[in-house]
Design an enzyme around this catalytic site. Structure first.
Site, PDB file in Angstrom:
ATOM      1  N   GLY A 244      40.717  41.111  28.149  1.00 33.35           N
ATOM      2  CA  GLY A 244      42.055  41.463  27.698  1.00 33.35           C
ATOM      3  C   GLY A 244      42.162  42.095  26.317  1.00 33.35           C
ATOM      4  N   GLY A 245      41.050  42.507  25.722  1.00 33.21           N
ATOM      5  CA  GLY A 245      41.119  43.152  24.400  1.00 33.21           C
ATOM      6  C   GLY A 245      42.048  44.365  24.428  1.00 33.21           C
ATOM      7  CG  ASP A 261      39.507  41.554  35.791  1.00 33.75           C
ATOM      8  OD1 ASP A 261      39.114  42.346  34.913  1.00 33.75           O
ATOM      9  OD2 ASP A 261      38.723  40.890  36.509  1.00 33.75           O
ATOM     10  CG  ASP A 287      39.322  45.687  44.713  1.00 33.78           C
ATOM     11  OD1 ASP A 287      39.577  46.797  44.198  1.00 33.78           O
ATOM     12  OD2 ASP A 287      38.194  45.374  45.138  1.00 33.78           O
ATOM     13  CB  CYS A 354      30.927  49.101  27.290  1.00 37.15           C
ATOM     14  SG  CYS A 354      30.737  47.880  28.597  1.00 37.15           S
TER      15      CYS A 354
HETATM   16  C1  LIG Z   1      34.382  46.170  31.254  1.00 40.39           C
HETATM   17  S1  LIG Z   1      35.181  44.752  31.840  1.00 40.39           S
HETATM   18  C2  LIG Z   1      36.794  45.008  31.241  1.00 40.39           C
HETATM   19  C3  LIG Z   1      37.028  44.710  29.770  1.00 40.39           C
HETATM   20  C4  LIG Z   1      38.489  44.705  29.388  1.00 40.39           C
HETATM   21  N1  LIG Z   1      39.137  45.951  29.735  1.00 40.39           N
HETATM   22  C5  LIG Z   1      38.731  44.419  27.939  1.00 40.39           C
HETATM   23  O1  LIG Z   1      38.979  45.342  27.153  1.00 40.39           O
HETATM   24  O2  LIG Z   1      38.688  43.245  27.548  1.00 40.39           O
HETATM   25  C6  LIG Z   1      35.330  45.126  33.547  1.00 40.39           C
HETATM   26  C7  LIG Z   1      36.205  44.186  34.338  1.00 40.39           C
HETATM   27  O3  LIG Z   1      36.363  44.743  35.647  1.00 40.39           O
HETATM   28  C8  LIG Z   1      36.616  43.683  36.547  1.00 40.39           C
HETATM   29  N2  LIG Z   1      36.440  44.240  37.905  1.00 40.39           N
HETATM   30  C9  LIG Z   1      35.279  44.548  38.541  1.00 40.39           C
HETATM   31  N3  LIG Z   1      35.531  45.102  39.741  1.00 40.39           N
HETATM   32  C10 LIG Z   1      36.880  45.157  39.859  1.00 40.39           C
HETATM   33  C11 LIG Z   1      37.756  45.629  40.873  1.00 40.39           C
HETATM   34  N4  LIG Z   1      37.289  46.171  42.014  1.00 40.39           N
HETATM   35  N5  LIG Z   1      39.091  45.514  40.677  1.00 40.39           N
HETATM   36  C12 LIG Z   1      39.567  44.965  39.542  1.00 40.39           C
HETATM   37  N6  LIG Z   1      38.788  44.501  38.548  1.00 40.39           N
HETATM   38  C13 LIG Z   1      37.468  44.609  38.704  1.00 40.39           C
HETATM   39  C14 LIG Z   1      35.654  42.611  36.117  1.00 40.39           C
HETATM   40  O4  LIG Z   1      36.094  41.334  36.541  1.00 40.39           O
HETATM   41  C15 LIG Z   1      35.690  42.772  34.574  1.00 40.39           C
HETATM   42  O5  LIG Z   1      36.581  41.849  34.010  1.00 40.39           O
END
Ligand SMILES: C[S@@+](CC[C@H](N)C(=O)[O-])C[C@H]1O[C@@H](n2cnc3c(N)ncnc32)[C@H](O)[C@@H]1O
Length: 422
Positions: A244-245, A261, A287, A354
């Site tokens: 959540g940042g 998410d 999703d 990232c």
């Molecule tokens: C890079 S992290 C996100 C970091 C976040 N945006 C932040 O700034 O704190 C990627 C996220 O994508 C989620 N994720 C993976 N596949 C997904 C999908 N098909 N639909 C929704 N979320 C998904 C994961 O649970 C993870 O929390």
């Protein structure tokens, strides 16, 4: 820390066994509670020892190989590696050697190797930290080094490996006032407004944490929302939002945010973070490909290899081998296409990962531009404070690398592009 520090060191060795032998990530191990039974000081010590050893693995192995005629089993190697790293970081020889000998002596399978551990670590201690510092910065494992070398060249590779070895400071994003946060926590304000703290202790004990004045977020990770430039009242979809940042950045700008998410526990962290910072966003556990509606702007922080975060996660290159990345690259393309279908005409999609791999950044956007006739990349959106014009790529995105801002302590690797719908 307990009297001799044996417990902390034993836990560090266990985590190394799991990362290097079983391909487990440190975050998985910590999430499973492997350190929960240790007192807080030992917990921090064990984690730091494991991380430092993973960062310096190649150096430790080079020093050790001179004193070993055969390669011992992984656990024994890890005992020797932890001891070597501690000794080379200036740990008192007597204390470190005794602790490692006690540790191996108490091991049901390797107890008979006390003499070996004692002899080898004494030799390492006598060579001193000078032998350590004379070695090159550790290289990434081949599976990752080869594609990165191909993408960025040998000078960039060496600079990135030096940045990985140096580790990372703590970066914060202020809810409203970076200067006030910097003053409160003893940090400095970076060119993009992130606050950097070089010698941070426990995050939750820092001034302003309870009050929700800031949240932890690498400076590079703060750029995507700055590029998206959220406006008050805009309907913004934050896809792949946890922990959540970026949701908090969007909400702090006054946007009407829907955060999505697919992971319930990770979404729990978004809810906690929003509560602590007293910021509002609608949270949806789903999703991202099943979301419907129309939005003014969309942020897609897609799941990726996370190879841009190796400074903070030195376990990653050792636990992974790249075999899962093809699936992630396919998912990223699906997520871009679905996000595009949710964007109003004239709207903007900021896509970011990232990752240091072009397949998860530059190539992904190149291919999306080919698939969508109504999509253009907008490099002018990247002109935000702190963004260097040299970071802009040919397809119109921005490539951020861990060796950038080296004199300030680096940044995570990231790729960011702002895509406009005609
Ligand atoms: C890079 S992290 C996100 C970091 C976040 N945006 C932040 O700034 O704190 C990627 C996220 O994508 C989620 N994720 C993976 N596949 C997904 C999908 N098909 N639909 C929704 N979320 C998904 C994961 O649970 C993870 O929390």
């Amino acid at each position: 820390m307990s009297d001799t520090g044996v417990q902390a060191r034993r836990s560090a060795v266990y985590m190394l066994d799991q990362v290097l032998g079983e391909g487990k990530l440190m975050s998985e191990l910590l999430g499973a509670g492997v350190l929960d039974r240790l007192p807080p000081d030992d917990r921090a010590r064990a984690q730091r020892l494991a991380m430092d050893t993973l960062r310096g693995l190649e150096r430790a192995d080079r020093l050790l190989q001179k004193h070993l005629s055969r390669n011992p089993d992984l656990t024994v190697r890890n005992v020797l590696r932890v001891g070597t790293v501690e000794l080379c970081q200036g740990g008192a020889a007597h204390g470190v050697v005794n602790a490692m000998v006690t540790l191996i002596g108490g091991h049901s399978r390797y107890g008979h190797l006390k003499g070996l551990v004692n002899a080898v670590l004494r030799k390492i201690a006598s060579e001193g930290p000078e032998a350590w510092t004379a070695l090159r910065a550790p290289r990434l494992p081949k599976w990752l080094r080869v594609p990165l070398l191909q993408a960025w060249g040998s000078d960039a590779m060496a600079a990135m490996e030096a940045a990985h070895f140096a580790g990372a400071p703590l970066d914060l994003t202020a809810k409203t006032d970076p200067a006030a946060v910097a003053l409160a926590v003893g940090g400095t304000v970076l060119p993009n407004g992130s606050v950097r703290v070089t010698d941070a202790g426990q995050v939750s004990a820092m001034p302003g944490f309870e009050a929700g004045d800031w949240w932890v977020q690498d400076a590079a990770a703060a750029f995507p929302v700055q590029v998206l430039a959220p406006q008050k009242g805009e309907r913004i979809l934050d896809l792949c939002a946890a922990p959540g940042g970026k949701t908090m950045q969007l909400a702090a700008a006054g946007a009407d945010v829907t955060a999505v998410d697919s992971s319930p526990p990770r979404m729990g962290r978004v809810t906690e973070n929003l509560a602590r910072t007293k910021l509002a966003a609608k949270t949806v556990i789903k999703d991202a490909r099943a979301i419907t509606g129309t939005f003014d702007a969309i942020l897609l922080d897609a799941p990726c290899s996370a190879t841009g975060t190796i400074r903070r996660h030195p376990d990653l290159p050792h636990a992974k081998d790249g075999s899962e990345f093809a699936d992630l690259i396919g998912l990223q393309a699906e997520l871009i296409d679905h996000a595009w279908s949710l964007l109003k005409p004239g709207g903007r999609l900021v896509f970011c990962t990232c990752s240091l791999l072009p397949d998860e950044g530059e190539v992904q956007v190149d291919e999306a531009l080919e698939r969508h006739g109504d999509m253009t990349a907008d490099p002018t959106a990247l002109q935000v404070p702190g963004m260097d014009s040299g970071w802009i790529t040919s397809e119109g995105g921005a490539r951020l690398r861990p060796d950038y801002w080296a004199d300030r302590g680096g940044m995570d690797g990231f790729y960011i592009a702002c895509l406009r719908k005609s």
